[in-house]
Design a protein around this motif. Structure first.
Motif, PDB file in Angstrom:
ATOM      1  N   ARG A 128       0.842  -1.162  -0.009  1.00 16.28           N
ATOM      2  CA  ARG A 128       0.030   0.174  -0.116  1.00 16.28           C
ATOM      3  C   ARG A 128       0.894   1.401   0.025  1.00 16.28           C
ATOM      4  O   ARG A 128       0.711   2.318  -0.677  1.00 16.28           O
ATOM      5  N   TYR A 129       1.962   1.121   0.656  1.00 13.14           N
ATOM      6  CA  TYR A 129       2.940   2.431   0.785  1.00 13.14           C
ATOM      7  C   TYR A 129       3.519   2.795  -0.590  1.00 13.14           C
ATOM      8  O   TYR A 129       3.576   3.765  -0.870  1.00 13.14           O
ATOM      9  N   PHE A 130       3.847   1.666  -1.366  1.00 10.92           N
ATOM     10  CA  PHE A 130       4.881   1.791  -2.442  1.00 10.92           C
ATOM     11  C   PHE A 130       3.705   1.984  -3.400  1.00 10.92           C
ATOM     12  O   PHE A 130       3.934   2.730  -4.511  1.00 10.92           O
ATOM     13  N   VAL A 131       2.430   1.750  -3.390  1.00  4.87           N
ATOM     14  CA  VAL A 131       1.493   1.776  -4.425  1.00  4.87           C
ATOM     15  C   VAL A 131       1.183   3.534  -4.427  1.00  4.87           C
ATOM     16  O   VAL A 131       1.143   4.169  -5.356  1.00  4.87           O
ATOM     17  N   LEU A 143      10.433  -5.686  -4.068  1.00  2.96           N
ATOM     18  CA  LEU A 143       9.145  -5.476  -3.896  1.00  2.96           C
ATOM     19  C   LEU A 143       8.726  -4.021  -4.385  1.00  2.96           C
ATOM     20  O   LEU A 143       7.770  -3.917  -5.227  1.00  2.96           O
ATOM     21  N   GLU A 144       9.666  -3.270  -4.141  1.00  2.00           N
ATOM     22  CA  GLU A 144       9.345  -1.821  -4.309  1.00  2.00           C
ATOM     23  C   GLU A 144       9.535  -1.540  -6.021  1.00  2.00           C
ATOM     24  O   GLU A 144       8.296  -1.198  -6.608  1.00  2.00           O
ATOM     25  N   ASN A 145      10.304  -2.331  -6.636  1.00  2.00           N
ATOM     26  CA  ASN A 145      10.525  -2.170  -7.844  1.00  2.00           C
ATOM     27  C   ASN A 145       9.229  -2.787  -8.611  1.00  2.00           C
ATOM     28  O   ASN A 145       8.783  -2.630  -9.932  1.00  2.00           O
ATOM     29  N   PHE A 146       8.614  -4.142  -7.984  1.00  2.00           N
ATOM     30  CA  PHE A 146       7.628  -4.871  -8.709  1.00  2.00           C
ATOM     31  C   PHE A 146       6.329  -3.968  -8.586  1.00  2.00           C
ATOM     32  O   PHE A 146       5.619  -3.850  -9.616  1.00  2.00           O
ATOM     33  N   VAL A 147       6.121  -3.482  -7.438  1.00  2.00           N
ATOM     34  CA  VAL A 147       5.013  -2.506  -7.364  1.00  2.00           C
ATOM     35  C   VAL A 147       5.213  -1.375  -8.357  1.00  2.00           C
ATOM     36  O   VAL A 147       4.004  -0.920  -8.976  1.00  2.00           O
ATOM     37  N   GLU A 148       6.307  -0.527  -8.281  1.00  2.00           N
ATOM     38  CA  GLU A 148       6.444   0.413  -9.486  1.00  2.00           C
ATOM     39  C   GLU A 148       6.133  -0.024 -10.810  1.00  2.00           C
ATOM     40  O   GLU A 148       5.482   0.627 -11.591  1.00  2.00           O
ATOM     41  N   ARG A 149       6.518  -1.256 -11.140  1.00  2.00           N
ATOM     42  CA  ARG A 149       6.278  -1.856 -12.663  1.00  2.00           C
ATOM     43  C   ARG A 149       4.707  -2.246 -12.704  1.00  2.00           C
ATOM     44  O   ARG A 149       3.998  -1.754 -13.762  1.00  2.00           O
ATOM     45  N   ALA A 150       4.201  -2.460 -11.653  1.00  2.00           N
ATOM     46  CA  ALA A 150       2.597  -2.858 -11.694  1.00  2.00           C
ATOM     47  C   ALA A 150       1.838  -1.520 -11.912  1.00  2.00           C
ATOM     48  O   ALA A 150       0.911  -1.557 -12.447  1.00  2.00           O
ATOM     49  N   VAL A 200      -7.725  -0.103 -10.404  1.00  4.76           N
ATOM     50  CA  VAL A 200      -7.316  -1.234 -10.018  1.00  4.76           C
ATOM     51  C   VAL A 200      -5.902  -1.723 -10.157  1.00  4.76           C
ATOM     52  O   VAL A 200      -5.357  -1.624 -11.379  1.00  4.76           O
ATOM     53  N   LEU A 201      -4.944  -2.133  -9.165  1.00  4.79           N
ATOM     54  CA  LEU A 201      -3.521  -2.412  -9.670  1.00  4.79           C
ATOM     55  C   LEU A 201      -3.566  -3.624 -10.468  1.00  4.79           C
ATOM     56  O   LEU A 201      -3.965  -4.811 -10.068  1.00  4.79           O
ATOM     57  N   ASN A 202      -2.829  -3.409 -11.478  1.00  3.72           N
ATOM     58  CA  ASN A 202      -2.627  -4.459 -12.607  1.00  3.72           C
ATOM     59  C   ASN A 202      -1.203  -4.929 -12.295  1.00  3.72           C
ATOM     60  O   ASN A 202      -0.319  -4.649 -12.934  1.00  3.72           O
ATOM     61  N   ALA A 203      -0.941  -5.970 -11.397  1.00  2.00           N
ATOM     62  CA  ALA A 203       0.302  -6.485 -11.226  1.00  2.00           C
ATOM     63  C   ALA A 203       0.613  -7.875 -12.121  1.00  2.00           C
ATOM     64  O   ALA A 203      -0.160  -8.826 -12.322  1.00  2.00           O
TER      65      ALA A 203
END
Length: 421
Positions: free
Chosen positions: A248-251, A285-292, A300-303
């Motif tokens: 949630r923080y990184f999003v 995890l931060e890089n993955f969320v940024e890519r998402a 809606v987050l598209n991961a």
């Protein structure tokens, strides 16, 4: 006549402009007073929160430590104990676990918080320049030394020095570092004058210094001098309770930087993220969320969950409330069918149904063994759903998915041999 009216209008606008200009100094003075009051309140609050021995603040804004798991709270408890002292702290943990944040927390809650926090990454600087960066040099000490330069120990006088990746310091430089820690004095490169400093050292490493000392790759006396108060930062796979908070923080952070608005993180996405092993820890995890966030076109987050593949080549089965483990072929098929059914909203047939996505044909009974697997997966769930639908309730299926409660349609049984009129 027209020119006179225009002149009158301009004079009226000029008069209003002068009146507004006359009010500006008073308004500016009021704003300055309010700003000074806010700065005073902020300084008082910051001093109260940074007082030695005060609890470590947990939050979701920039610079704050995020974590509620028992393993991470134990780390914060150690920081709270050692911060008011001047003891040397050795932070060790895997790469990407947030060792620098722990070092900042140690400095922020110590009596040296009003002094400088000098930082240096020992792995990012060549061995020939590392001595100059740490201890400084005189003019002409080596080729290219055109002026005197103060080292990090001088810059951190009365403050804290953070040595990141201390295990990468060359062996020939370690005795000089040991002398500074013991005697609190050193000489600049190319000088004979001794300088005394009062510095608190916080070191961090992702390597096993004890094994390096046994292998003669690191001085054992320097290791014992650094290992006064060791703090181990747990990897992300040992604090899975913090993954939803971090996501949630990184999003929110990435969405704000990209001027996007993302309001929902699907529960099935959180379930997969919780059971992934995360070899790169929080940084991965931060890089993955940024890519998402970049890939998300809606709220809606598209991961991209397909990118999360185990490093050992084994299939990871994510059971509800369970842990990641190596699964059998039957369990893998069932898990894949469940995920596909969740994506199709439990539609089996049709061009967009689960059977089409799985490459199966449901029109011919018992056409393949995988079709049987699909039927055996869906049938008991549907039977249970039908029994509960009579009570108009919803059934929770899988990780974060719910089967909606829909009204049953009454069907009339056609009589054999007769056509309805």
């Amino acid at each position: 006549m027209r020119l006179r009216d225009e002149h009158t209008r301009l004079r009226e606008e000029y008069r209003r402009f002068r009146e507004e200009h006359a009010r500006l100094p008073a308004e500016c003075a009021t704003l300055r007073e309010e700003s000074a009051g806010l700065r005073g309140q902020s300084a008082a609050l910051r001093a109260a929160q940074s007082e030695p021995g005060s609890p470590i603040r947990l939050g979701r804004s920039a610079g704050e430590i995020i974590g509620q798991s028992p393993a991470f709270r134990a780390v914060l408890k150690q920081v709270q104990i050692v911060a008011p002292t001047n003891a040397t702290v050795l932070i060790h943990g895997e790469t990407g676990t947030g060792k620098e944040l722990i070092a900042q927390a140690v400095h922020r809650h110590s009596s040296r918080r009003d002094r400088a926090l000098a930082r240096i990454n020992c792995a990012a600087i060549s061995s020939g320049l590392l001595e100059s960066e740490l201890f400084g040099h005189e003019k002409g000490a080596f080729t290219g030394a055109i002026a005197r330069k103060a080292g990090r120990f001088e810059l951190a006088h009365q403050g804290t020095l953070f040595l990141d990746e201390v295990g990468d310091i060359p062996l020939e430089l370690q005795p000089k570092l040991l002398r500074v820690l013991q005697e609190r004095e050193f000489e600049r490169l190319g000088s004979t004058q001794t300088h005394r400093v009062n510095v608190r050292l916080v070191a961090a490493t992702s390597r096993d210094l004890s094994q390096m000392a046994i292998a003669r790759q690191f001085r054992d006396d320097l290791y014992y001098r650094l290992n006064v108060f060791p703090i181990r930062v747990p990897p992300l796979r040992e604090r899975v309770e913090d993954i939803p908070l971090l996501v949630r923080y990184f999003v929110n952070k990435c969405a704000h930087e990209m001027n996007k608005r993302i309001e929902t993180v699907p529960s099935e996405v959180l379930g997969v993220l919780r059971h992934y092993h995360w070899p790169g820890n929080v940084r991965e995890l931060e890089n993955f969320v940024e890519r998402a966030v970049i890939l998300s076109r809606t709220k809606v987050l598209n991961a991209p969950l397909d990118e999360l593949q185990p490093s050992n080549g084994q299939t990871v089965s994510v059971a509800r409330g369970g842990t990641a483990k190596a699964a059998t072929l039957e369990e893998c098929e069932r898990e894949h069918i469940m995920l596909t059914l969740g994506k199709t909203r439990w539609v089996v047939g049709g061009p967009n149904g689960a059977a089409a996505r799985l490459g199966l044909t449901v029109s011919v009974p018992h056409s393949s063994g995988r079709c049987k697997s699909l039927v055996s997966t869906v049938r008991p769930i549907c039977l249970n759903q039908i029994s509960l639908l009579r009570n108009n309730r919803a059934v929770s299926i899988g990780s974060g998915m719910s089967f909606p409660a829909l009204p049953l349609r009454r069907t009339t049984r056609r009589q054999s041999g007769r056509r309805p009129r």
